[in-house]
Design a protein around this motif. Structure first.
Motif, PDB file in Angstrom:
ATOM      1  N   UNK A 118     -10.072 -30.504  13.608  1.00 26.00           N
ATOM      2  CA  UNK A 118      -9.928 -31.411  14.745  1.00 26.00           C
ATOM      3  C   UNK A 118     -11.167 -31.288  15.624  1.00 26.00           C
ATOM      4  N   UNK A 119     -11.782 -32.431  15.957  1.00 23.96           N
ATOM      5  CA  UNK A 119     -13.003 -32.407  16.753  1.00 23.96           C
ATOM      6  C   UNK A 119     -13.209 -33.788  17.383  1.00 23.96           C
ATOM      7  N   UNK A 120     -13.255 -33.907  18.706  1.00 20.59           N
ATOM      8  CA  UNK A 120     -13.209 -32.831  19.700  1.00 20.59           C
ATOM      9  C   UNK A 120     -11.781 -32.339  19.945  1.00 20.59           C
ATOM     10  N   UNK A 121     -11.685 -31.201  20.613  1.00 23.62           N
ATOM     11  CA  UNK A 121     -10.401 -30.623  21.015  1.00 23.62           C
ATOM     12  C   UNK A 121     -10.263 -30.786  22.522  1.00 23.62           C
ATOM     13  N   UNK A 126     -10.167 -24.923  27.817  1.00 30.07           N
ATOM     14  CA  UNK A 126     -11.474 -25.520  27.556  1.00 30.07           C
ATOM     15  C   UNK A 126     -11.354 -26.649  26.539  1.00 30.07           C
ATOM     16  N   UNK A 127     -12.166 -27.687  26.722  1.00 28.14           N
ATOM     17  CA  UNK A 127     -12.323 -28.723  25.709  1.00 28.14           C
ATOM     18  C   UNK A 127     -13.587 -28.409  24.923  1.00 28.14           C
ATOM     19  N   UNK A 128     -13.553 -28.688  23.597  1.00 27.56           N
ATOM     20  CA  UNK A 128     -14.687 -28.337  22.753  1.00 27.56           C
ATOM     21  C   UNK A 128     -15.088 -29.483  21.825  1.00 27.56           C
ATOM     22  N   UNK A 129     -16.398 -29.574  21.596  1.00 30.72           N
ATOM     23  CA  UNK A 129     -16.960 -30.357  20.498  1.00 30.72           C
ATOM     24  C   UNK A 129     -17.650 -29.344  19.610  1.00 30.72           C
ATOM     25  N   UNK A 130     -17.188 -29.210  18.369  1.00 32.75           N
ATOM     26  CA  UNK A 130     -17.578 -28.041  17.586  1.00 32.75           C
ATOM     27  C   UNK A 130     -18.462 -28.311  16.374  1.00 32.75           C
ATOM     28  N   UNK A 131     -18.434 -29.517  15.776  1.00 33.85           N
ATOM     29  CA  UNK A 131     -19.169 -29.619  14.521  1.00 33.85           C
ATOM     30  C   UNK A 131     -19.487 -31.026  14.035  1.00 33.85           C
ATOM     31  N   UNK A 132     -18.644 -31.978  14.255  1.00 38.67           N
ATOM     32  CA  UNK A 132     -18.714 -33.262  13.555  1.00 38.67           C
ATOM     33  C   UNK A 132     -20.049 -33.980  13.777  1.00 38.67           C
TER      34      UNK A 132
END
Length: 313
Positions: A118-121, A126-132
């Motif tokens: 799942x991206x973003x979370x 905290x909210x995260x953008x991790x990889x996509x």
């Protein structure tokens, strides 16, 4: 200098089929990402800058297990066709196809191991953008940059998340032990790609998933000390009368409003999986954020700024 990122991800909404048990399993790696119309307890800001603490609905991504309920809405009930001719009515129906939610999904805490990340979370502290698609950014985004997550529809961008970057860091630079939801929804599924992707071994041999090219972006959130530039999703109060809490994703006229931004040329899907990065000055960045915020509020929606994690049962 901050950046504006127009981040186009797949816009099709998640279907639920005719399942009777009203639960959707964690998505497999070979299935594409999709938007879900979600329900969660959270905090939203209204047009008077007042905080609302309640159950909210919004568009987003959650590839782990969910409960769902069908909205059973008819497009004619949501679109004012007025005195349009039959031909004009058909065009309007096509324009509004797949923009009204067919289901409302309630996230279930992700116990166990899932495949699709799942991206973003946008849940939890905290909210995260991790990889996509980070390789398409081609640069490290400055703090204060804005990532506009959305999809291509009718030559416009329909949005689901406005992510203001607060900070970013390389993976491994800090302890993520307490970030359990991030690990379960994003990091652990990425680690398991070599095992779950049948094509991985042919391309990469026995190599593990490489986090080195990636950065973990943390969102700048709304707080009593930050009420001017924060991350949000368009949202609405949940109502058991489902027709009162559904809404379609907001289209933005960024191309005409802000010609300084990079934009895609193909009006019918050419942006479906692409990323456009534009360097802008702070004043332009603020104007873009204000424009998006005002467009959301003028539609009678709220700014969803905080969502509780599902309970770990």
């Amino acid at each position: 200098m901050p950046q504006i990122v127009q981040f186009f991800h797949p816009g099709s909404q998640q279907g639920a089929g005719n399942k009777n048990h009203r639960e959707l399993e964690w998505k497999k790696l070979d299935k594409p990402h999709a938007r879900k119309f979600l329900k969660a307890t959270g905090i939203a800001i209204d047009k008077n800058n007042e905080e609302i603490h309640d159950e909210l609905t919004f568009w987003g991504e959650w590839e782990a297990k969910t409960k769902f309920q069908k909205t059973k809405l008819n497009i004619e009930e949501q679109v004012d066709l007025g005195d349009l001719s039959e031909e004009e009515q058909e065009k309007e129906k096509i324009k509004n196809k797949d923009v009204w939610p067919k289901n409302i999904f309630t996230p279930i805490y992700p116990n166990g191991q899932g495949e699709q990340n799942t991206d973003p979370i946008v849940f939890g502290k905290n909210w995260y953008y991790s990889n996509c698609k980070q390789q398409k950014l081609k640069k490290i985004l400055e703090d204060g940059s804005i990532i506009i997550f959305g999809s291509a529809k009718n030559g416009e961008m329909i949005i689901d998340t406005v992510f203001v970057v607060d900070s970013s860091e390389e993976y491994g630079s800090r302890d993520l032990t307490d970030e359990k939801l991030l690990k379960k929804l994003a990091i652990d599924p990425l680690k398991e790609i070599p095992k779950n992707d049948p094509n991985w071994k042919a391309k990469n041999g026995d190599e593990e998933f490489d986090f080195a090219p990636l950065r973990l972006y943390t969102a700048r959130k709304y707080s009593k000390d930050n009420k001017k530039l924060f991350s949000f999703v368009p949202a609405k109060l949940y109502n058991a009368a489902l027709e009162k809490c559904v809404f379609k994703r907001i289209p933005l006229n960024l191309k005409e409003k802000f010609p300084c931004l990079e934009w895609y040329e193909e009006p019918h899907g050419g942006a479906a999986m692409n990323v456009y990065v534009s360097d802008v000055d702070v004043n332009t960045r603020n104007k873009i954020w204000d424009y998006i915020k005002n467009e959301v509020l003028q539609e009678g929606l709220l700014l969803g700024v905080d969502f509780e994690e599902p309970a770990d049962k």
